[in-house]
Design an enzyme around this catalytic site. Structure first.
Site, PDB file in Angstrom:
ATOM      1  N   GLU A 111       0.864  -1.188   0.000  1.00  0.00           N
ATOM      2  CA  GLU A 111       0.000   0.000   0.000  1.00  0.00           C
ATOM      3  C   GLU A 111       0.898   1.234   0.000  1.00  0.00           C
ATOM      4  O   GLU A 111       1.981   1.216   0.584  1.00  0.00           O
ATOM      5  CB  GLU A 111      -0.887   0.020   1.247  1.00  0.00           C
ATOM      6  CG  GLU A 111      -1.753  -1.215   1.417  1.00  0.00           C
ATOM      7  CD  GLU A 111      -2.237  -1.370   2.840  1.00  0.00           C
ATOM      8  OE1 GLU A 111      -2.951  -0.463   3.324  1.00  0.00           O
ATOM      9  OE2 GLU A 111      -1.879  -2.376   3.490  1.00  0.00           O
ATOM     10  N   LYS A 113       2.361   4.713   1.148  1.00  0.00           N
ATOM     11  CA  LYS A 113       2.507   5.342   2.464  1.00  0.00           C
ATOM     12  C   LYS A 113       2.194   6.832   2.314  1.00  0.00           C
ATOM     13  O   LYS A 113       3.013   7.596   1.805  1.00  0.00           O
ATOM     14  CB  LYS A 113       3.927   5.145   2.997  1.00  0.00           C
ATOM     15  CG  LYS A 113       4.124   5.609   4.426  1.00  0.00           C
ATOM     16  CD  LYS A 113       5.523   5.273   4.906  1.00  0.00           C
ATOM     17  CE  LYS A 113       5.682   5.649   6.381  1.00  0.00           C
ATOM     18  NZ  LYS A 113       5.533   7.083   6.614  1.00  0.00           N
ATOM     19  N   ASP A 115       1.561  10.634   3.393  1.00  0.00           N
ATOM     20  CA  ASP A 115       2.258  11.486   4.358  1.00  0.00           C
ATOM     21  C   ASP A 115       1.274  12.459   4.993  1.00  0.00           C
ATOM     22  O   ASP A 115       0.944  13.504   4.419  1.00  0.00           O
ATOM     23  CB  ASP A 115       3.382  12.254   3.637  1.00  0.00           C
ATOM     24  CG  ASP A 115       4.422  12.773   4.614  1.00  0.00           C
ATOM     25  OD1 ASP A 115       4.406  12.331   5.781  1.00  0.00           O
ATOM     26  OD2 ASP A 115       5.239  13.616   4.225  1.00  0.00           O
ATOM     27  N   TYR A 222      -6.235   2.325   6.658  1.00  0.00           N
ATOM     28  CA  TYR A 222      -5.429   1.192   6.199  1.00  0.00           C
ATOM     29  C   TYR A 222      -5.317   0.026   7.167  1.00  0.00           C
ATOM     30  O   TYR A 222      -4.794  -1.026   6.801  1.00  0.00           O
ATOM     31  CB  TYR A 222      -4.015   1.655   5.860  1.00  0.00           C
ATOM     32  CG  TYR A 222      -3.308   2.388   6.994  1.00  0.00           C
ATOM     33  CD1 TYR A 222      -2.856   1.720   8.125  1.00  0.00           C
ATOM     34  CD2 TYR A 222      -3.091   3.753   6.928  1.00  0.00           C
ATOM     35  CE1 TYR A 222      -2.217   2.379   9.156  1.00  0.00           C
ATOM     36  CE2 TYR A 222      -2.437   4.431   7.950  1.00  0.00           C
ATOM     37  CZ  TYR A 222      -2.015   3.739   9.059  1.00  0.00           C
ATOM     38  OH  TYR A 222      -1.384   4.409  10.084  1.00  0.00           O
ATOM     39  N   LYS A 309      11.025   3.358   1.733  1.00  0.00           N
ATOM     40  CA  LYS A 309      10.991   4.797   1.507  1.00  0.00           C
ATOM     41  C   LYS A 309      11.498   5.145   0.112  1.00  0.00           C
ATOM     42  O   LYS A 309      12.534   4.636  -0.331  1.00  0.00           O
ATOM     43  CB  LYS A 309      11.853   5.519   2.559  1.00  0.00           C
ATOM     44  CG  LYS A 309      11.253   5.498   3.968  1.00  0.00           C
ATOM     45  CD  LYS A 309       9.893   6.177   3.980  1.00  0.00           C
ATOM     46  CE  LYS A 309       9.360   6.374   5.387  1.00  0.00           C
ATOM     47  NZ  LYS A 309       9.955   7.510   6.076  1.00  0.00           N
ATOM     48  N   CYS A 403      34.510  19.942  26.516  1.00  0.00           N
ATOM     49  CA  CYS A 403      33.100  20.310  26.491  1.00  0.00           C
ATOM     50  C   CYS A 403      32.936  21.787  26.160  1.00  0.00           C
ATOM     51  O   CYS A 403      33.569  22.631  26.812  1.00  0.00           O
ATOM     52  CB  CYS A 403      32.450  20.000  27.841  1.00  0.00           C
ATOM     53  SG  CYS A 403      30.709  20.502  27.946  1.00  0.00           S
ATOM     54  N   CYS A 406      31.279  23.441  29.671  1.00  0.00           N
ATOM     55  CA  CYS A 406      31.949  23.501  30.980  1.00  0.00           C
ATOM     56  C   CYS A 406      33.453  23.312  30.889  1.00  0.00           C
ATOM     57  O   CYS A 406      34.155  23.441  31.895  1.00  0.00           O
ATOM     58  CB  CYS A 406      31.350  22.455  31.929  1.00  0.00           C
ATOM     59  SG  CYS A 406      31.716  20.746  31.473  1.00  0.00           S
ATOM     60  N   CYS A 421      30.632  14.338  27.699  1.00  0.00           N
ATOM     61  CA  CYS A 421      31.191  15.159  28.773  1.00  0.00           C
ATOM     62  C   CYS A 421      30.930  14.418  30.076  1.00  0.00           C
ATOM     63  O   CYS A 421      29.772  14.204  30.441  1.00  0.00           O
ATOM     64  CB  CYS A 421      30.530  16.538  28.803  1.00  0.00           C
ATOM     65  SG  CYS A 421      30.971  17.496  30.265  1.00  0.00           S
ATOM     66  N   CYS A 427      27.954  20.104  34.602  1.00  0.00           N
ATOM     67  CA  CYS A 427      27.797  20.682  33.269  1.00  0.00           C
ATOM     68  C   CYS A 427      26.374  21.242  33.130  1.00  0.00           C
ATOM     69  O   CYS A 427      25.409  20.477  33.172  1.00  0.00           O
ATOM     70  CB  CYS A 427      28.058  19.615  32.205  1.00  0.00           C
ATOM     71  SG  CYS A 427      28.035  20.243  30.520  1.00  0.00           S
TER      72      CYS A 427
END
Length: 669
Positions: A111, A113, A115, A222, A309, A403, A406, A421, A427
């Site tokens: 079927e 797809k 959107d 569906y 897809k 990082c 920090c 980190c 942090c």
């Protein structure tokens, strides 16, 4: 003819015309005549409120206002689909299916797809009861009032429909209607909408249903879920749904092999642009519902379905800068900041670069012209570099080693693609990220406080962890920026109300790495309270259904940390729920503790899902495939012969439904 008889006659006539126009695309009456009859019915109904009917065609015009959309738990979870992008992916999926089902002939339904915005419609006795958005799959928003205005959604069914069932589909906005809406917006001096999908989804959450009624939304169905539907295959399901009055796309095919599936995919990859709706792929499903039951689900997706897809849209743009984000777990995510580019209907300015390996793989550098696509037409990602446009003075990207927030030196655990980190408690974005996760809707759902407020509370030194939320006072927060007295009251009230949140959501809210909503529910059911979970070992955790070594290690490390234990102790003192309720504990035992049980076939006394719940409620682990570790095979009618043969070869006990129910009976009852 009495007024009551006239009302009933008009309703029936308008329902038929509505179905012919919006579902069958075969009108037999002019728009003017339809509107006149509808107006006549409205006048009669206004004079006779005692003849109210929740399925009357007059409800299609809307008018009710919904200020708050209630969250409702799905009776049957709405799973997401695994994706494939090649014939090889499909063939690998087919091999996995055959390994589970054995030497049986498998048919597939294909079927398109579409959107749009996923929806679940509940029907009882042939009437629409409720329309729920997909949400997180476990729960969604009640948008029934708005969905009733969509003409292709039947308010009353025809034919031999089941007494109760859910039907799933997509709310879509056809290209023609979308173009007309945008033309009107531009004429009124408003900005046009970006794409049909987001506009359709946004329409469902409009407060005024009369506005929704003016939008040319459509609903394509569906899939049916429910007990005793009388349906044995996906193909039959599509045919039955059409008979009952649903708008089910006719573009579908029953295939006997993945070669036939690929022929369907290739045909519609080319022809999809001639369709009236947005499509982004083909959904391939195992046709037999019995086979679907045997295949079951992973924690996220059905094993019996795959979304193939279509090739995603691609564009090229300039990469201005690479920056780095710190998540609540300390994970570092590099981000490409791009020259804005229009892609699949939305303007893309940023794209995740995922990790250092991804940057090195494509040799991505600041100043490059890069190719961007939307993975599955949703998430922007960089798929390559246009080396012909690379500046001569270009320098390779040097991944950061400290990082950005920090300054702590980063760590990359062995076997992990990401840098982290390690400054877990110092942090700032990790601290605020954990608190933001804790208050989020799927976790503690604390109203009156959002991400910006968390940042502000942290900046002002009022909170350093989520336990500190429960010490906040109105006097402390009133002086904060944009904090009025009512806002302060709502914040304090929202925090207090969170003490009612059940244990499994509290466990998710703690923010343990790899413990999402599904895993949190599994752990809550298996251990029943936080103390039992805190004292368990890695080895014991892996015996729980779908808990692997990585999750087990993360859970034990979290609870071994003294700061985390202290925070949990404080939360207990504030009345947070750290155990299952008495209602949840009812009928739970350890009779199947440590046992792996496979359920296969069709059952008479209880459903397959009820059997699986009973296994988990009694401490067992539900498995979809038989192995030497399987304790029992619970065999129903029409069980696949491959499972029986494998169980017999391995010496696994095969028990009936009645034998299983007798085995777990409480106190012999």
């Amino acid at each position: 003819m009495t007024d009551k008889e006239q009302i009933e006659s008009l309703r029936e006539e308008l329902r038929e015309h509505n179905h012919k126009y919006y579902v069958l695309d075969n009108p037999t009456i002019s728009d003017y005549d339809f509107d006149m009859k509808l107006k006549q019915l409205q006048e009669l109904e206004n004079r006779h409120p005692e003849f109210h009917d929740a399925t009357s065609p007059t409800l299609r015009v809307g008018g009710d206002v919904t200020k708050n959309f209630n969250t409702v738990v799905h009776e049957h979870r709405m799973y997401s689909l695994d994706n494939s992008y090649s014939k090889e992916d499909l063939e690998d999926w087919e091999k996995r299916i055959q390994r589970i089902l054995g030497d049986v002939k498998v048919e597939f339904t294909c079927e398109l797809k579409y959107d749009g915005a996923s929806i679940s419609l509940t029907y009882k006795k042939g009437e629409l009861q409720r329309a729920i958005t997909r949400g997180d799959g476990f729960q969604g928003d009640d948008v029934t009032t708005n969905v009733k205005t969509i003409r292709s959604v039947p308010l009353r069914l025809e034919g031999d429909y089941p007494a109760k069932f859910d039907i799933r589909g997509e709310i879509v906005l056809p290209f023609e209607g979308f173009a007309k809406m945008n033309a009107e917006r531009v004429a009124n001096g408003e900005d046009p909408y970006m794409n049909p999908r987001n506009t359709a989804a946004g329409s469902l959450k409009l407060q005024d249903s009369a506005v929704v009624a003016q939008r040319p939304l459509d609903c394509l169905l569906y899939g049916i879920v429910g007990e005793e539907t009388g349906i044995t295959s996906q193909w039959q399901m599509l045919e039955k749904a059409r008979e009952w009055g649903f708008k089910v796309p006719t573009v579908a095919k029953l295939c006997k092999s993945t070669s036939e599936v690929m022929a369907f995919v290739n045909q519609w990859d080319t022809n999809r642009h001639n369709l009236p709706y947005e499509t982004d792929g083909v959904v391939v499903k195992v046709n037999s519902l019995q086979h679907q039951e045997e295949l079951g689900f992973t924690s996220k997706s059905p094993r019996w379905a795959m979304a193939y897809k279509f090739q995603a849209q691609q564009e090229s743009t300039f990469l201005r800068e690479i920056t780095y984000q710190v998540g609540r777990t300390g994970a570092i995510t590099p981000v490409a900041n791009l020259e804005p580019v229009l892609l699949a209907g939305t303007t893309v300015k940023r794209a995740s670069l995922h990790n250092a390996d991804q940057i090195a793989k494509f040799d991505i550098r600041e100043g490059d012209t890069v190719f961007v696509e939307k993975g599955g037409d949703i998430i922007p990602k960089i798929i390559g570099v246009d080396f012909t446009k690379r500046p001569q003075d270009s320098e390779p990207t040097v991944y950061i080693d400290h990082c950005p927030e920090c300054g702590t030196e980063l760590d990359r655990p062995e076997g992990d693609a990401k840098h982290f980190c390690p400054n877990y408690y110092g942090c700032p974005p990790q601290i605020t990220g954990r608190i933001q996760h804790y208050i989020s809707r799927k976790a503690m759902d604390i109203e009156g406080i959002g991400g910006e407020t968390v940042e502000l509370l942290f900046k002002e030194g009022l909170i350093k962890n989520y336990a500190d939320l429960y010490t906040l006072t109105k006097e402390q927060i009133l002086p904060l920026e944009r904090m009025a007295e009512k806002s302060a009251d709502n914040l304090i009230k929202g925090i207090a109300e969170s003490a009612k949140i059940p244990f499994e959501r509290v466990l998710f809210a703690l923010g343990i790495r790899f413990v999402g909503e599904t895993v949190a529910k599994k752990l809550a059911r298996a251990y029943k309270d936080i103390d039992a979970l805190m004292s368990t070992s890695e080895e014991e955790l892996t015996a729980v259904n779908e808990i692997g070594e990585r999750i087990a290690r993360s859970v034990t490390e979290f609870f071994q940390n003294e700061s985390n234990r202290e925070i949990i102790s404080r939360l207990k003192g504030y009345g947070i729920q750290f155990s299952l309720s008495e209602e949840q504990l009812e009928n739970r035992t350890d009779k199947l503790k440590g046992m792996s049980v496979v359920v296969s076939g069709v059952f008479e006394t209880v459903s397959r899902n009820e059997l699986k719940k009973m296994i988990e409620d009694n401490g067992g682990k539900v498995s979809s495939s038989i192995s030497s570790k399987t304790a029992y095979l619970v065999a129903g009618d029409k069980m696949g012969p491959s499972k029986r043969t494998k169980a017999e070869n391995l010496g696994i006990p095969i028990i009936s439904e009645s034998e299983f129910l007798e085995m777990i009976a409480v106190d012999g009852k």
